[in-house]
Each structure stands twice: as C-alpha cells, then as structure tokens.
Design a protein around this motif. Structure first.
Motif, PDB file in Angstrom:
ATOM      1  N   GLY A 265     -38.387 -26.618  35.145  1.00  0.00           N
ATOM      2  CA  GLY A 265     -37.774 -27.088  36.383  1.00  0.00           C
ATOM      3  C   GLY A 265     -38.431 -28.307  36.989  1.00  0.00           C
ATOM      4  O   GLY A 265     -38.085 -28.700  38.113  1.00  0.00           O
ATOM      5  N   PHE A 266     -39.361 -28.929  36.266  1.00  0.00           N
ATOM      6  CA  PHE A 266     -40.025 -30.125  36.781  1.00  0.00           C
ATOM      7  C   PHE A 266     -39.253 -31.378  36.376  1.00  0.00           C
ATOM      8  O   PHE A 266     -38.720 -31.461  35.265  1.00  0.00           O
ATOM      9  N   GLU A 267     -39.204 -32.327  37.283  1.00  0.00           N
ATOM     10  CA  GLU A 267     -38.702 -33.650  36.931  1.00  0.00           C
ATOM     11  C   GLU A 267     -39.898 -34.451  36.432  1.00  0.00           C
ATOM     12  O   GLU A 267     -40.827 -34.735  37.193  1.00  0.00           O
ATOM     13  N   LEU A 268     -39.881 -34.787  35.160  1.00  0.00           N
ATOM     14  CA  LEU A 268     -41.023 -35.445  34.543  1.00  0.00           C
ATOM     15  C   LEU A 268     -40.969 -36.944  34.803  1.00  0.00           C
ATOM     16  O   LEU A 268     -39.994 -37.617  34.459  1.00  0.00           O
ATOM     17  N   LEU A 269     -42.036 -37.463  35.399  1.00  0.00           N
ATOM     18  CA  LEU A 269     -42.136 -38.894  35.686  1.00  0.00           C
ATOM     19  C   LEU A 269     -42.989 -39.537  34.592  1.00  0.00           C
ATOM     20  O   LEU A 269     -44.216 -39.541  34.661  1.00  0.00           O
ATOM     21  N   ASN A 270     -42.337 -40.041  33.575  1.00  0.00           N
ATOM     22  CA  ASN A 270     -43.016 -40.649  32.438  1.00  0.00           C
ATOM     23  C   ASN A 270     -42.837 -42.163  32.523  1.00  0.00           C
ATOM     24  O   ASN A 270     -41.847 -42.718  32.052  1.00  0.00           O
ATOM     25  N   ASN A 271     -43.814 -42.819  33.171  1.00  0.00           N
ATOM     26  CA  ASN A 271     -43.705 -44.253  33.455  1.00  0.00           C
ATOM     27  C   ASN A 271     -42.456 -44.552  34.282  1.00  0.00           C
ATOM     28  O   ASN A 271     -41.776 -45.559  34.090  1.00  0.00           O
ATOM     29  N   THR A 272     -42.162 -43.638  35.195  1.00  0.00           N
ATOM     30  CA  THR A 272     -41.013 -43.802  36.085  1.00  0.00           C
ATOM     31  C   THR A 272     -41.427 -43.419  37.494  1.00  0.00           C
ATOM     32  O   THR A 272     -42.531 -42.924  37.727  1.00  0.00           O
TER      33      THR A 272
END
Length: 274
Positions: A265-272
């Motif tokens: 349920g996590f929104e993954l911030l991958n270089n964003t």
C-alpha cells in the motif's frame, strides 16, 4: 575460503583461551566444566558456520528461529571470546614482564599472581555481558519496539500543517524476523499514535524480495494514514550484498522488492516526488 578462515580463527581463539586459563580453575570438576564449555562453544561455532554458509545462507533467504539462535550464538561467542582474550593478553603481558624478576628472586610473587587471577575473573565477567545481551537481543529484544516522538516547530509552518502527525518507519529488514505476530504488535503500537502520514525510509528486506512475502498482507492491513503511505528504497533494497549469477537476476529482484512496497500500500518514490 571464508569458511576455512572462520574455522581457523575459532580454533585458535578457543585454544588460546584454554591454554591461558588452564591453571585458573581449581579442582577437577571446575576444570572439566570449563573444558566442556570451551569444546562445546567451539563445536557450536563450527556447526553454525556450516549451517549458515552451506545450508541456510542468510544473505539469500529468510531467517528462522533456529538460524537466528545459531547466528546470535556465533556472534555472541566470538565477541565474548575477543573481550576475554583482551584481558588474557593483559595477563600474559604482565606475566612476561615479571618473569625476569621472579627468575632472579626465585620466589613466587603472590600479590601479582593474585592480581592476575583478578584480571582473569574480570575478563570472564565482562565477556558474559555481550554474550547474554546479544542472545537476548537476537531472540526476544528485537521485538521490543519503541516509538520515539519528536515535536518539530517551524515559524513559517502553514496553519494547515500544525498538529500533523508523521510516522517514520525505517530499516525493518523483515527477513530477520521469525514471528509475524510480534511484528504485528509493533505495527499496531505505531498505529496507536494515529499518524496522518506514514513514511517508510528504506530497507524493507535484507536482500531478497521473497523475505517480505509473509508480511505483505500484514503491512497492508494494519498500516493506514489519511494522507497516505509513501516509501523510498534503502541500500539493502537494491540487493548489493548478494553475489548474483547475472545482472538480470539482480534487476528482477529489485523490481520485485519495489512491487512488495506497492503491494503493502505504499506509493514508492523512486527518483520522483509528489
């Protein structure tokens, strides 16, 4: 090669302790108990080396209660042995320094012999501290979760941000746990503070995506926040500590770990950013 080096190190340290303390214990029973302990510890170390590096290989999979006990015992024994060896080396240095004096006077220096025995006793007691502490920490202490609260004050903080509760989770290394119910209790403890926003700042796993499989539904079910759940990857989430057969396998594992974050349920911030 690493296995051989560890085995030799274990043999040498155990042998040195045995030689350095052979006259410390009085009475046959005391000496037998001490000899049994040293031999048992050496066999424990060897069996742990074989189990971990041949059968279990923790860098590549999920921990179990047995592997945690084995690794905790291995680390605890070696740290305790190194602590004890420090005291024994001090004793040997004292003995070598005084040997010429004793040879010239041809008599026993009783006060100094008593002092050496005291140093050895202190070494044994001191070595017991990290041993017991590490064993407890690896088996039970790792589930003694704590929530630390910090109040942040900014003069320019917008009015809408006042009273905002942000929960940060980091370095879970989920593959090291063997009790899902205990992990659940930790998550519930965090949720008792009713966070508005949950941030996971990396290291969900030790190395492999499969470590998180058993906990995906648990994290998804328990962790909720009105403003959402966000995460970034940690260094262990990139799988840099595994000897991969090829680059494709490494990349595939990285993608699977990212998917585990999203499945939780996590929104993954991958270089964003958001």
């Amino acid at each position: 090669m690493f296995l051989i080096v560890l085995s030799i190190f274990s043999l040498l340290t155990t042998g040195y302790i045995l030689l350095a303390t052979k006259n410390h214990f009085q009475g046959k029973n005391a000496k037998r108990v001490w000899l049994f302990f040293l031999v048992a510890s050496f066999l424990w170390e060897l069996s742990t080396i074989l189990y971990v590096y041949i059968y279990f290989q923790p860098a590549y999979g999920k921990a179990t209660l047995l592997s945690n006990i084995a690794m905790a015992g291995f680390v605890a024994l070696n740290i305790s042995k190194l602590v004890l060896i420090g005291f024994l080396l001090l004793n040997d240095t004292l003995r070598l320094t005084l040997w010429p004096i004793k040879s010239v006077k041809n008599k026993r220096v009783v006060p100094l012999d008593s002092r050496r025995k005291f140093i050895t006793n202190m070494g044994l007691l001191t070595a017991a501290v990290p041993f017991s502490g590490l064993i407890y920490g690896a088996i039970a202490g790792k589930y003694d979760y704590k929530v630390w609260q910090h109040k942040l004050v900014f003069g320019s903080l917008p009015e809408s941000f006042k009273g905002l509760r942000i929960a940060q989770i980091s370095d879970v290394h989920i593959g090291s746990f063997d009790d899902p119910l205990a992990v659940r209790s930790g998550l519930l403890k965090l949720m008792s503070y009713q966070p508005d926003l949950i941030l996971f700042t990396g290291d969900l796993v030790n190395n492999l995506a499969i470590e998180a499989d058993e906990y995906v539904e648990l994290f998804k079910e328990v962790l909720h926040a009105p403003l959402g759940k966000y995460a970034v990857l940690g260094n262990h989430d990139y799988g840099e500590y595994v000897q991969w057969p090829n680059e494709e396998e490494k990349v595939r594992n990285q993608r699977e770990i990212q998917n585990r974050y999203r499945q939780m349920g996590f929104e993954l911030l991958n270089n964003t950013h958001t």
